[in-house]
Design a protein around this motif. Structure first.
Motif, PDB file in Angstrom:
ATOM      1  N   ASN A 193      57.730  39.093  43.343  1.00  0.00           N
ATOM      2  CA  ASN A 193      57.786  39.943  42.495  1.00  0.00           C
ATOM      3  C   ASN A 193      57.061  40.632  43.617  1.00  0.00           C
ATOM      4  O   ASN A 193      55.426  40.043  43.490  1.00  0.00           O
ATOM      5  CB  ASN A 193      57.026  40.058  41.042  1.00  0.00           C
ATOM      6  N   GLU A 253      54.278  51.781  32.958  1.00  0.00           N
ATOM      7  CA  GLU A 253      54.612  50.826  34.094  1.00  0.00           C
ATOM      8  C   GLU A 253      53.165  49.766  35.072  1.00  0.00           C
ATOM      9  O   GLU A 253      53.101  49.001  35.133  1.00  0.00           O
ATOM     10  CB  GLU A 253      55.743  50.924  35.711  1.00  0.00           C
ATOM     11  N   SER A 268      60.283  47.574  34.161  1.00  0.00           N
ATOM     12  CA  SER A 268      60.518  46.593  35.869  1.00  0.00           C
ATOM     13  C   SER A 268      59.396  45.817  36.026  1.00  0.00           C
ATOM     14  O   SER A 268      59.850  44.138  36.521  1.00  0.00           O
ATOM     15  CB  SER A 268      61.030  47.573  36.983  1.00  0.00           C
ATOM     16  N   ASN A 284      58.256  45.622  38.851  1.00  0.00           N
ATOM     17  CA  ASN A 284      58.555  44.400  40.196  1.00  0.00           C
ATOM     18  C   ASN A 284      59.298  45.443  41.148  1.00  0.00           C
ATOM     19  O   ASN A 284      60.572  45.533  41.060  1.00  0.00           O
ATOM     20  CB  ASN A 284      59.243  43.408  39.548  1.00  0.00           C
ATOM     21  N   PRO A 285      58.390  46.091  41.967  1.00  0.00           N
ATOM     22  CA  PRO A 285      59.143  47.024  43.723  1.00  0.00           C
ATOM     23  C   PRO A 285      60.130  46.336  43.726  1.00  0.00           C
ATOM     24  O   PRO A 285      61.674  47.379  43.570  1.00  0.00           O
ATOM     25  CB  PRO A 285      58.180  46.882  43.808  1.00  0.00           C
ATOM     26  N   SER A 302      63.486  46.681  41.097  1.00  0.00           N
ATOM     27  CA  SER A 302      64.122  47.763  41.218  1.00  0.00           C
ATOM     28  C   SER A 302      64.569  48.702  42.068  1.00  0.00           C
ATOM     29  O   SER A 302      65.701  49.303  42.132  1.00  0.00           O
ATOM     30  CB  SER A 302      62.728  48.916  40.536  1.00  0.00           C
ATOM     31  N   PHE A 303      64.195  48.155  43.683  1.00  0.00           N
ATOM     32  CA  PHE A 303      64.786  48.189  44.829  1.00  0.00           C
ATOM     33  C   PHE A 303      66.470  48.027  44.765  1.00  0.00           C
ATOM     34  O   PHE A 303      67.474  49.338  45.412  1.00  0.00           O
ATOM     35  CB  PHE A 303      64.044  48.621  45.790  1.00  0.00           C
ATOM     36  N   HIS A 341      62.504  56.820  41.591  1.00  0.00           N
ATOM     37  CA  HIS A 341      62.456  55.569  42.014  1.00  0.00           C
ATOM     38  C   HIS A 341      60.679  55.354  41.786  1.00  0.00           C
ATOM     39  O   HIS A 341      60.451  54.351  41.880  1.00  0.00           O
ATOM     40  CB  HIS A 341      62.629  55.412  43.257  1.00  0.00           C
ATOM     41  N   TRP A 342      59.972  56.247  42.289  1.00  0.00           N
ATOM     42  CA  TRP A 342      58.524  55.963  43.058  1.00  0.00           C
ATOM     43  C   TRP A 342      57.492  55.607  41.827  1.00  0.00           C
ATOM     44  O   TRP A 342      56.860  55.029  42.424  1.00  0.00           O
ATOM     45  CB  TRP A 342      57.755  57.225  43.526  1.00  0.00           C
ATOM     46  N   TYR A 350      58.353  53.101  40.441  1.00  0.00           N
ATOM     47  CA  TYR A 350      58.285  51.560  39.694  1.00  0.00           C
ATOM     48  C   TYR A 350      57.585  50.958  41.256  1.00  0.00           C
ATOM     49  O   TYR A 350      57.388  49.865  41.442  1.00  0.00           O
ATOM     50  CB  TYR A 350      59.822  51.302  40.235  1.00  0.00           C
ATOM     51  N   TRP A 351      57.124  51.703  42.174  1.00  0.00           N
ATOM     52  CA  TRP A 351      56.374  51.468  43.327  1.00  0.00           C
ATOM     53  C   TRP A 351      55.176  51.552  43.216  1.00  0.00           C
ATOM     54  O   TRP A 351      54.020  50.755  43.202  1.00  0.00           O
ATOM     55  CB  TRP A 351      56.538  52.002  44.409  1.00  0.00           C
TER      56      TRP A 351
END
Lengths: 267, 267, 267, 267
Positions: free
Chosen positions: A81, A153, A201, A203-204, A207-208, A220-221, A223-224
């Motif tokens: 991660n 998150e 998640s 964890n980027p 998810s990526f 999606h952003w 999860y970053w």
């Protein structure tokens, strides 16, 4: 570095061995992250044939982390991660180049792990009415806004990183035996808690990979931003507010007697 | 206290460091209790969207305790509970002022944790047909009287405190590695056992915060009388009937041989 | 015994202390067995209000054993079970008078624990369509004969006692930290496995108390013959076929190197 | 071997003792594998009376492995699986003749364990609409091809063997206490993950016995090729890429300080 720490072997050989070692470490991190994605997502497959509910899937994801730590914890620490690697870097436990190498290994490993799952499983297992955009794609539940999602998150990743900081604390250095079990159950808990809201998640990389394979980039952003900010804030707070070096004297005191007088506690 | 234990550093600095340390410890207890409420109650959210049954919610609450112990056990002991702090005080392991500080940190932490949950989650997640007075509000099941409820809370908190006394027993001082796992599963067990009857609070702070936020005070006295009385009785019985200091000689005997003759056992 | 081992204190005081100690130990066994019955059976309550399935109930029973071991393991070993005490006696780890005292403490503890449950819970929780003869009464499923039932009880108790023998083996003497977790999960497993067939009692005291309180004696002999015979056979086989004393030399070898040559293994 | 290592006892007696020891070890492996089959498959019985879902059955299988390790881990290592024995042999931890003896003990043990289950259980428990060809017979789900099945078995057995290699790694030699729990939960995880696709056998002996007793040989080759190939590949990769001997110096460094400078990490 070889100069500053001369040992009884030749400098040249040491360098070479160290480089090989680092390649082995990064390779282990790659395989561990691939295992995380492959096994974790396989346990989430849900369609008319295969009935894996949220309870089972969340519990299983934690046990997969247990497996990864058991397999590769002694090799590379099994971060799995980028958020954990960031916290590890803030704790001065990993060098910057190595942290970057870990990051790419995690991204590539997650990509390979999820790709393997897509290659092996029938189409009907990846896309179903329960998982229309692909199994294991993390998304924010329709009853929540994106902002609520990113805060969740952020908070659960903060908890995850606080667990890591607890494991890394010098006072816990002796207690390594059941780390895998404790970490696995903690991940199960966070997945049970927040899985239905954001996919939990934390964890980027996790998810990526499904987003890339399935082209599902909605929100999606989150999860970053959520996990990386959570890792940053949590590890800094823990490092400066709670982390303590073990002083030999105090340690002896604490092991010899469990009784502490009022004066010692509250001067 | 600084006078009675002069070390090689200046008294003034020591005092300051100790005070800072105590603030850090109490702050950790506050965050830990906030985590308990936020994560634990989040895992209990039940409505038409989110399906968390009693089984999953109870198991999850125990795992949340595992997380809190893993994160902050080495900092502040992660009591999370005025009843545990009371037992800790009876065991002479905490000073009175520190115990009072812990109590307020727990109450404030629980207030913040549950408030955070209410702030982040949509209204529909907090109030639903399953949880009309608010998620995580503890109440006695309609088929039980208030007296039955307080007895159940008394008994399960007694069990909880007996677990603590077991962990604090000098004979178990060496066995710290899996304490988090054991404690977490024990809380899961008590939640599974009594959750449907009284909510298995065992913790005034845990019951007070949701009651305050939602104005749900029915039978609230049960969650103060039951747990605190249970903690008092259980820790006193354990302390005087069962607690034993480890004598070095006996310890050596026990580790060297597992065979004990009849005479040694029953003289 | 006081003569053969003169210590620096007076004989009289020693005797007295030892007797007090034994009373404390037997009292702990009584409370532990009462906890087992109270918490374990409370988690099995099933009616139209309270929905505890077989899965949850079996898992919970194992966690209750974990709690009992965590609370009283360091005091009295937390046998909770005449079959375990029998095996303990065969292993020379308990004297005959003490074993008899344990047996009566277990029977009385189970009686008190189940009685407490009946006293606290409403009638509708004890007797329901799912549990017509009373909650927690063990019975053989209608699709099985009594003979099949006793064989199942014999076999699962043999497994239980083999677990005990594993824990008591000198080679495992160092591994005490997670004994509670391992034992708890093992009991969960045996309950999950055989619970639907015979109730997975493995324990005469656990079956006797509900039978006595509810007057449900059908097939009751099974829960005495199966477990006690299983304990006898299993502990004797383990003791003579598998138990090994740790030789200091071999121990050192094994910790220093994990590599063993073919000659050492199969001479 | 007796010549090369003369001890203070007579050579003849040593030989004899060693042979007896080996018979005891192989006998323990036989009983352990029989326990695995008997308890594991009993927990999978599903018909109109007995409701054991996939979730419970998979979790239970892992706990059965925990029991086997707890009972016989200190005697024979509790491989329970020819694939684990193959990996053990590749790791030079078992001699070839002993590995062969283990293999036959596992096959015979599995045969006996499953046979015992068939002998005790009523016909309706073994054959039902959910398990038409017999309970615990592993088969590839109809939505998957045989090739997909063998790849899944290959991959999950690789993960299983990586877990073993992690346990056997010299760097983890000190962490033995919770091995049973970690291994059990790992098996639960792999069963949860792949159970619905291929039965998550990972073990030729575990698949062979039910196939033989019920004459159900469809796709049986998968459960030999997948696990054995997985064990071979996984143990060789781990041995040469990741396994490291513990150097005393480095070990001291790591225990004394958790801080590693960049130069040490990435030279």
């Amino acid at each position: 570095s070889a100069k500053s720490k001369p040992k009884s072997r030749s400098t040249c050989w040491l360098l070479q061995r160290r480089q090989l070692n680092n390649i082995s470490i990064v390779f282990a991190e790659l395989i561990a992250t691939a295992m995380l994605m492959f096994l974790g997502c396989m346990g989430c497959i849900q369609n008319s044939f295969f009935t894996n509910g949220h309870f089972q899937c969340a519990l299983n994801f934690g046990f997969v982390v247990l497996i990864c730590i058991q397999c590769f914890g002694c090799v590379c620490g099994a971060h799995l991660n980028p958020a954990v690697t960031l916290a590890n870097y803030i704790y001065n436990m990993i060098s910057l180049p190595m942290a970057v190498a870990y990051f790419f290994a995690q991204m590539l490993g997650a990509f390979i792990g999820y790709g393997l799952l897509k290659a092996i499983m029938p189409e009907s297992a990846i896309y179903s009415t329960d998982t229309p955009s692909g199994v294991c794609v993390t998304s924010v539940h329709s009853s929540l806004t994106g902002l609520q999602g990113v805060v969740i998150e952020f908070l659960i990743t903060s908890a995850l990183i606080a667990i890591c900081c607890g494991v890394w604390d010098p006072r816990n250095a002796k207690f390594q035996d059941s780390v895998g079990v404790r970490f696995g159950l903690a991940i199960s808990c966070l997945s049970l808690t927040a899985g239905q809201f954001t996919g939990a998640s934390m964890n980027p990389a996790r998810s990526f990979a499904p987003a890339l394979w399935n082209g599902a980039w909605e929100n999606h952003w989150i999860y970053w931003v959520g996990p990386m900010a959570g890792a940053l804030v949590s590890s800094l707070i823990y490092k400066y507010a709670f982390r303590r070096e073990v002083e030999e004297l105090e340690e002896q005191e604490s092991t010899m007697s469990t009784k502490r007088t009022a004066e010692q506690e509250f001067a």
